[in-house]
Scaffold this motif. Structure first.
Motif, PDB file in Angstrom:
ATOM      1  N   GLN A  28      60.420   7.682  -2.538  1.00 33.51           N
ATOM      2  CA  GLN A  28      59.901   7.465  -4.020  1.00 33.51           C
ATOM      3  C   GLN A  28      60.717   6.949  -4.938  1.00 33.51           C
ATOM      4  OE1 GLN A  28      57.629  10.903  -5.920  1.00 33.51           O
ATOM      5  NE2 GLN A  28      56.853  11.557  -3.875  1.00 33.51           N
ATOM      6  N   LEU A  29      62.040   7.358  -4.878  1.00 37.67           N
ATOM      7  CA  LEU A  29      62.943   6.840  -5.924  1.00 37.67           C
ATOM      8  C   LEU A  29      63.263   5.404  -5.395  1.00 37.67           C
ATOM      9  CD1 LEU A  29      64.789   7.134  -8.361  1.00 37.67           C
ATOM     10  CD2 LEU A  29      66.310   8.331  -6.933  1.00 37.67           C
ATOM     11  N   ALA A  30      63.580   5.085  -3.833  1.00 33.99           N
ATOM     12  CA  ALA A  30      63.846   3.940  -3.367  1.00 33.99           C
ATOM     13  C   ALA A  30      62.522   2.975  -3.677  1.00 33.99           C
ATOM     14  CB  ALA A  30      63.949   4.232  -1.817  1.00 33.99           C
ATOM     15  N   HIS A  31      61.460   3.316  -3.867  1.00 34.21           N
ATOM     16  CA  HIS A  31      60.241   2.450  -4.171  1.00 34.21           C
ATOM     17  C   HIS A  31      60.382   1.937  -5.676  1.00 34.21           C
ATOM     18  CE1 HIS A  31      57.567   3.574  -0.466  1.00 34.21           C
ATOM     19  NE2 HIS A  31      58.630   2.792  -0.089  1.00 34.21           N
ATOM     20  N   ALA A  32      60.859   2.959  -6.426  1.00 38.55           N
ATOM     21  CA  ALA A  32      60.689   2.827  -7.676  1.00 38.55           C
ATOM     22  C   ALA A  32      62.060   1.785  -8.095  1.00 38.55           C
ATOM     23  CB  ALA A  32      61.292   3.938  -8.693  1.00 38.55           C
ATOM     24  N   LEU A  33      63.094   1.765  -7.293  1.00 39.53           N
ATOM     25  CA  LEU A  33      63.992   0.478  -7.282  1.00 39.53           C
ATOM     26  C   LEU A  33      63.708  -0.835  -6.580  1.00 39.53           C
ATOM     27  CD1 LEU A  33      67.084   2.885  -6.728  1.00 39.53           C
ATOM     28  CD2 LEU A  33      66.386   1.859  -8.977  1.00 39.53           C
ATOM     29  N   GLY A  34      62.423  -0.604  -6.258  1.00 46.17           N
ATOM     30  CA  GLY A  34      62.117  -2.100  -5.400  1.00 46.17           C
ATOM     31  C   GLY A  34      62.785  -1.996  -3.908  1.00 46.17           C
ATOM     32  N   GLU A  78      65.112   6.584  10.914  1.00 49.13           N
ATOM     33  CA  GLU A  78      65.843   6.334  12.413  1.00 49.13           C
ATOM     34  C   GLU A  78      65.407   7.609  13.160  1.00 49.13           C
ATOM     35  OE1 GLU A  78      69.599   3.720  12.060  1.00 49.13           O
ATOM     36  OE2 GLU A  78      69.844   5.459  10.831  1.00 49.13           O
ATOM     37  N   GLY A  79      65.511   7.376  14.603  1.00 53.44           N
ATOM     38  CA  GLY A  79      65.268   8.605  15.555  1.00 53.44           C
ATOM     39  C   GLY A  79      63.864   9.312  15.500  1.00 53.44           C
ATOM     40  N   ILE A  80      62.746   8.413  15.590  1.00 52.06           N
ATOM     41  CA  ILE A  80      61.584   9.088  15.722  1.00 52.06           C
ATOM     42  C   ILE A  80      61.285   9.301  17.101  1.00 52.06           C
ATOM     43  CG2 ILE A  80      59.062   8.882  15.246  1.00 52.06           C
ATOM     44  CD1 ILE A  80      61.058   8.715  12.766  1.00 52.06           C
ATOM     45  N   GLU A  81      60.985  10.586  17.563  1.00 50.29           N
ATOM     46  CA  GLU A  81      60.866  10.966  18.913  1.00 50.29           C
ATOM     47  C   GLU A  81      59.268  11.387  19.278  1.00 50.29           C
ATOM     48  OE1 GLU A  81      63.514  14.322  19.286  1.00 50.29           O
ATOM     49  OE2 GLU A  81      65.432  13.306  18.926  1.00 50.29           O
ATOM     50  N   ASN A  82      58.430  11.586  18.188  1.00 51.08           N
ATOM     51  CA  ASN A  82      57.098  12.208  18.673  1.00 51.08           C
ATOM     52  C   ASN A  82      56.137  11.460  17.693  1.00 51.08           C
ATOM     53  OD1 ASN A  82      57.151  14.316  16.592  1.00 51.08           O
ATOM     54  ND2 ASN A  82      58.501  15.141  17.767  1.00 51.08           N
ATOM     55  N   ALA A  83      54.649  11.647  17.910  1.00 50.48           N
ATOM     56  CA  ALA A  83      53.787  11.137  16.963  1.00 50.48           C
ATOM     57  C   ALA A  83      53.716  11.788  15.892  1.00 50.48           C
ATOM     58  CB  ALA A  83      52.385  11.355  17.814  1.00 50.48           C
ATOM     59  N   SER A  84      54.015  13.217  15.897  1.00 44.79           N
ATOM     60  CA  SER A  84      53.967  14.193  14.618  1.00 44.79           C
ATOM     61  C   SER A  84      54.976  13.574  13.779  1.00 44.79           C
ATOM     62  CB  SER A  84      54.260  15.539  15.119  1.00 44.79           C
ATOM     63  OG  SER A  84      54.313  16.398  13.958  1.00 44.79           O
ATOM     64  N   GLN A  85      56.075  13.148  14.162  1.00 47.09           N
ATOM     65  CA  GLN A  85      57.273  12.809  13.050  1.00 47.09           C
ATOM     66  C   GLN A  85      56.825  11.465  12.547  1.00 47.09           C
ATOM     67  OE1 GLN A  85      60.785  12.773  15.868  1.00 47.09           O
ATOM     68  NE2 GLN A  85      61.685  14.498  14.615  1.00 47.09           N
ATOM     69  N   ALA A  86      56.282  10.907  13.122  1.00 48.65           N
ATOM     70  CA  ALA A  86      55.871   9.478  12.631  1.00 48.65           C
ATOM     71  C   ALA A  86      54.565   9.630  11.638  1.00 48.65           C
ATOM     72  CB  ALA A  86      55.333   8.524  13.866  1.00 48.65           C
ATOM     73  N   GLU A  87      53.704  10.421  11.891  1.00 46.18           N
ATOM     74  CA  GLU A  87      52.658  10.527  10.990  1.00 46.18           C
ATOM     75  C   GLU A  87      53.026  11.184   9.630  1.00 46.18           C
ATOM     76  OE1 GLU A  87      48.860  10.653   9.025  1.00 46.18           O
ATOM     77  OE2 GLU A  87      49.986   9.624  10.915  1.00 46.18           O
ATOM     78  N   ARG A  88      54.052  12.227   9.806  1.00 46.62           N
ATOM     79  CA  ARG A  88      54.365  12.977   8.646  1.00 46.62           C
ATOM     80  C   ARG A  88      55.264  11.981   7.805  1.00 46.62           C
ATOM     81  NH1 ARG A  88      56.081  18.834   9.993  1.00 46.62           N
ATOM     82  NH2 ARG A  88      55.921  19.163   7.807  1.00 46.62           N
ATOM     83  N   LEU A  89      55.923  11.083   8.492  1.00 46.06           N
ATOM     84  CA  LEU A  89      56.895  10.047   7.681  1.00 46.06           C
ATOM     85  C   LEU A  89      55.772   9.152   7.107  1.00 46.06           C
ATOM     86  CD1 LEU A  89      59.742   9.650  10.025  1.00 46.06           C
ATOM     87  CD2 LEU A  89      59.929  10.259   7.770  1.00 46.06           C
ATOM     88  N   ARG A  90      54.699   8.723   7.659  1.00 43.98           N
ATOM     89  CA  ARG A  90      54.016   7.828   7.080  1.00 43.98           C
ATOM     90  C   ARG A  90      53.296   8.483   5.977  1.00 43.98           C
ATOM     91  NH1 ARG A  90      48.760   6.983   6.706  1.00 43.98           N
ATOM     92  NH2 ARG A  90      48.252   8.706   7.630  1.00 43.98           N
ATOM     93  N   LEU A  91      52.986   9.652   5.930  1.00 45.67           N
ATOM     94  CA  LEU A  91      52.529  10.525   4.699  1.00 45.67           C
ATOM     95  C   LEU A  91      53.363  10.314   3.681  1.00 45.67           C
ATOM     96  CD1 LEU A  91      50.539  13.167   6.420  1.00 45.67           C
ATOM     97  CD2 LEU A  91      49.386  11.078   5.465  1.00 45.67           C
ATOM     98  N   THR A  92      54.595  10.396   3.916  1.00 38.00           N
ATOM     99  CA  THR A  92      55.568  10.368   2.697  1.00 38.00           C
ATOM    100  C   THR A  92      55.677   9.131   1.941  1.00 38.00           C
ATOM    101  OG1 THR A  92      57.384   9.817   4.015  1.00 38.00           O
ATOM    102  CG2 THR A  92      57.143  12.378   3.810  1.00 38.00           C
ATOM    103  N   GLY A  93      55.256   8.083   2.616  1.00 39.97           N
ATOM    104  CA  GLY A  93      55.355   6.780   2.036  1.00 39.97           C
ATOM    105  C   GLY A  93      56.550   5.849   2.729  1.00 39.97           C
ATOM    106  N   CYS A  94      57.054   6.278   3.797  1.00 38.55           N
ATOM    107  CA  CYS A  94      58.200   5.998   4.419  1.00 38.55           C
ATOM    108  C   CYS A  94      57.435   4.478   5.094  1.00 38.55           C
ATOM    109  CB  CYS A  94      58.778   6.585   5.375  1.00 38.55           C
ATOM    110  SG  CYS A  94      60.189   5.764   6.472  1.00 38.55           S
ATOM    111  N   ASP A  95      58.307   3.321   5.015  1.00 42.19           N
ATOM    112  CA  ASP A  95      57.690   1.893   5.229  1.00 42.19           C
ATOM    113  C   ASP A  95      57.846   1.757   6.895  1.00 42.19           C
ATOM    114  OD1 ASP A  95      57.068   0.876   2.629  1.00 42.19           O
ATOM    115  OD2 ASP A  95      59.330   1.490   2.312  1.00 42.19           O
ATOM    116  N   THR A  96      58.932   1.718   7.429  1.00 40.57           N
ATOM    117  CA  THR A  96      59.266   1.341   8.825  1.00 40.57           C
ATOM    118  C   THR A  96      60.013   2.501   9.506  1.00 40.57           C
ATOM    119  OG1 THR A  96      61.193   0.122   8.374  1.00 40.57           O
ATOM    120  CG2 THR A  96      58.953  -1.164   8.214  1.00 40.57           C
TER     121      THR A  96
END
Length: 681
Positions: A624-630, A636-654
């Motif tokens: 959120q703070l990074a997005h506020a700064l533009g 890094e280090g995504i090993e499974n689908a659960s991690q990917a999904e939960r990161l997506r829910l936090t708003g992580c971009d890539t």
């Protein structure tokens, strides 16, 4: 004169001929008996005068080893009167020695005519007189041995001066301890001729016969080609490999194999270095430092120089060594090292003040047949370095595995630049995937070393070495150009994808080269648009002291290049400072992603999952703070689908990781781009 013969058969002790015959003083040519007697008496008088007045010591010695006559110079040399030496046995003045005694007996038998030796004479007052003695055989007219003439030169002053010079050459002038020269002389004497050679050269041909190195988590054995014939040894009568050879009946006696398992003579070395000694010199002055070294040397010599079996030496500066010539094992050496450290920790009274110092000690102990003097000191030096690196004020025993690792590091560091010239490096790529749509946005370039001996090495094996040695500058420039060239190919094949390439930039590339010019040259050479290049740099390198990194990053950003902060969260983590930097992307360190797991089964509380919740909240806040700064955020280090999904829910971009794809050839990225969406590995 005792021992003289009457008549014309008398022999001159100097010329060994009949006295008076051919005397040049007889100009009349008269050979009458009276003339011969007169000539004989004149010749004897001249000999007596020369004998008595000679400045060098002289003595006539009979076949019974007793003095017939000695001149005043010889008598004064040993504190006697000349008449009192007559009939004195020569061994009362000179100690007999086996080797010179045998030569002297050969002289008496007429087997040699002259003998020259250096001998210690016994002075009447009990001191030693060093002398050079030349002994000549005197024969009679028939050539038979009669007695010997000894000419003695006092060389005591020269000998003492030589001893003093030898002492100065072998001892440290400040501490009076044995110096480096004497240390190596004693060390080489411990080994003796060939003592450092392996017991069986056919099995232990060189230090590289077995090279065990941990690379990428797997153990590799190299250099075993010459041991093919030993494949069948395992399992033989319950014995295993070489360890079983010495237990087979009678086989241990072949080719010295018994030495491989035997104890043999051992040697040990404690290599000592004072911690922080340079600071004492700089703050209190070199004169205080010198006094401290003298005090340390005295304490070491008093505590550890015991008999011929140990030597305490100063090797230079604040480095000392304790050599144990016949050690009992590593436990003895480590105990000695612990005592040494404890002894030096006691305060020193130096220049009217108390100084407290600590010491680091490297300890090496092994059988003599397993090493050489050079290897012993080299390993001790390496072990001392480990003690310093591990925190100082401690001892460290040599570890062969750690030594092999250090040796491998040194070999790799030395081979880096030649390997680049030989084209041993390659670049692999790992996709950077958009969490919202599952498409590939870019790829991180990861350099690999295809080493001819150790196989493919990942960056963590050689990048730190390249940074230490400065080889990172030419290597980084090559990786940059190769990555831009590949990104240009993707652009040509998939123009609508706009796939960027992300290249790691070492801090030393900024400090040791004109990185802005290097990047501009790479873009011009490859034709890649600046918007499709992303440069990654660690936050510690960016946020450290000095303004040059910021200036360089600003110039790169002005060119249209994207700047990413790598491993964010492990360094300064100064988000406020990031607002003033030309940064576009934050790459979260993988340690934050490890906490993204499924909730605890049954909803039961668990400390691990409390940490999971905390990590998720931290990542969410940073996103959120990074997005506020533009800024955009990459995980890094995504090993499974659960991690990917939960990161997506936090708003992580890539994100990137093995869940999406392992690093691989550039064609793998092209295959994913053709499919349109990434496939899970």
């Amino acid at each position: 004169m005792p021992g003289r013969n009457e008549g014309p058969d008398r022999v001159c002790p100097v010329c060994s001929g009949p006295l008076g015959l051919g005397d040049s003083s007889d100009s009349s040519g008269d050979n009458s008996p009276d003339s011969l007697v007169d000539a004989l008496q004149a010749s004897e008088s001249r000999f007596r005068a020369a004998f008595a007045d000679a400045g060098i010591g002289m003595a006539l010695i009979g076949a019974d080893d007793r003095i017939i006559e000695a001149n005043p110079a010889f008598a004064a040399m040993i504190g006697h009167e000349a008449p009192n030496l007559v009939r004195t046995h020569i061994h009362e003045i000179i100690d007999p020695e086996d080797s010179p005694r045998q030569l002297y007996l050969e002289l008496l038998r007429g087997e040699r005519d002259r003998l020259r030796v250096e001998k210690q004479l016994k002075h009447r007052e009990g001191r030693v007189v060093w002398s050079n003695v030349t002994i000549s055989l005197i024969r009679d007219g028939a050539g038979h041995p009669m007695y010997t003439l000894a000419m003695v030169e006092d060389v005591t002053e020269q000998r003492l001066l030589g001893d003093q010079l030898a002492y100065q050459a072998m001892h440290d002038p400040l501490t009076r301890l044995p110096n480096r020269t004497l240390f190596f002389e004693r060390l080489n004497a411990v080994f003796g001729p060939g003592a450092g050679e392996p017991a069986d050269a056919t099995l232990l041909d060189s230090a590289d016969a077995v090279d065990l190195v941990e690379l990428d988590g797997s153990a590799r054995l190299d250099g075993l080609d010459g041991l093919d014939g030993l494949d069948g040894l395992d399992g033989l009568d319950g014995l295993s490999g070489l360890a079983g050879l010495t237990e087979l009946g009678g086989l241990g006696e072949l080719d010295g194999l018994s030495e491989l398992g035997g104890q043999g003579k051992r040697v040990g070395l404690c290599y000592v270095d004072l911690d922080g000694f340079a600071a004492i010199n700089e703050t209190l002055g070199h004169h205080v430092g010198d006094e401290l070294l003298v005090a340390v040397a005295a304490r070491l010599e008093h505590g550890f120089a015991r008999g011929d079996g140990r030597l305490v030496a100063r090797l230079g500066g604040d480095e000392f060594a304790v050599l144990v010539c016949d050690s009992d094992g590593s436990e003895q050496l480590t105990t000695l090292a612990a005592e040494l450290i404890k002894m030096l920790e006691e305060p020193f009274d130096v220049a009217g003040q108390q100084l407290v110092v600590t010491a680091s000690v490297g300890v090496v102990e092994r059988r003599i047949v397993e090493t050489t003097p050079t290897d012993l000191l080299k390993d001790a030096d390496a072990t001392l370095y480990w003690s310093k690196a591990d925190g100082r004020a401690r001892w460290t025993l040599y570890d062969p595995d750690r030594g092999a690792h250090q040796l491998t590091r040194q070999r790799l560091a030395t081979a880096l630049r030649p390997a680049l010239e030989r084209g041993e490096f390659t670049v692999e790529y790992q996709p950077l995937v958009g969490l919202a749509d599952g498409t590939v946005h870019g790829a991180e370039a990861l350099v690999r070393w295809r080493h001819p001996r150790y196989g493919t090495l990942s960056p963590d094996r050689f990048i730190p070495l390249a940074e230490e040695s400065g080889a990172i500058v030419p290597l980084g420039k090559w990786v940059l150009e190769e990555s831009c060239r590949q990104a240009k190919r993707w652009l040509q094949e998939f123009p609508e994808a706009e796939t960027f390439v992300s290249v790691n930039l070492a801090a030393r590339q900024i400090w040791d080269s004109d990185v802005v010019a290097d990047v501009a040259a790479a873009l011009k050479l490859t034709g890649l648009p600046a918007r499709l290049l992303q440069l990654e740099i660690t936050e510690s390198a960016v946020l450290g002291p000095g303004g040059r990194p910021v200036q360089a990053l600003q110039a790169l950003a002005d060119m249209g290049i994207r700047i990413a902060i790598d491993d964010f969260g492990t360094g300064y983590s100064n988000l406020a400072y990031l607002s003033r930097l030309p940064v576009h992307v934050l790459k979260l360190d993988g340690s934050f992603i490890e906490g993204f797991r499924d909730p605890a089964p049954g909803g039961r509380p668990d400390s691990r999952f409390r940490r999971t919740d905390a990590d998720e909240q931290i990542v969410g806040a940073m996103v959120q703070l990074a997005h506020a700064l533009g800024l955009t955020v990459t995980a890094e280090g995504i090993e499974n689908a659960s991690q990917a999904e939960r990161l997506r829910l936090t708003g992580c971009d890539t994100a990137q990781g093995w869940y999406f794809a392992r690093p691989g050839e550039a064609e793998r990225i092209a295959a994913i781009l053709r499919e349109g969406r990434v496939r899970s590995a």
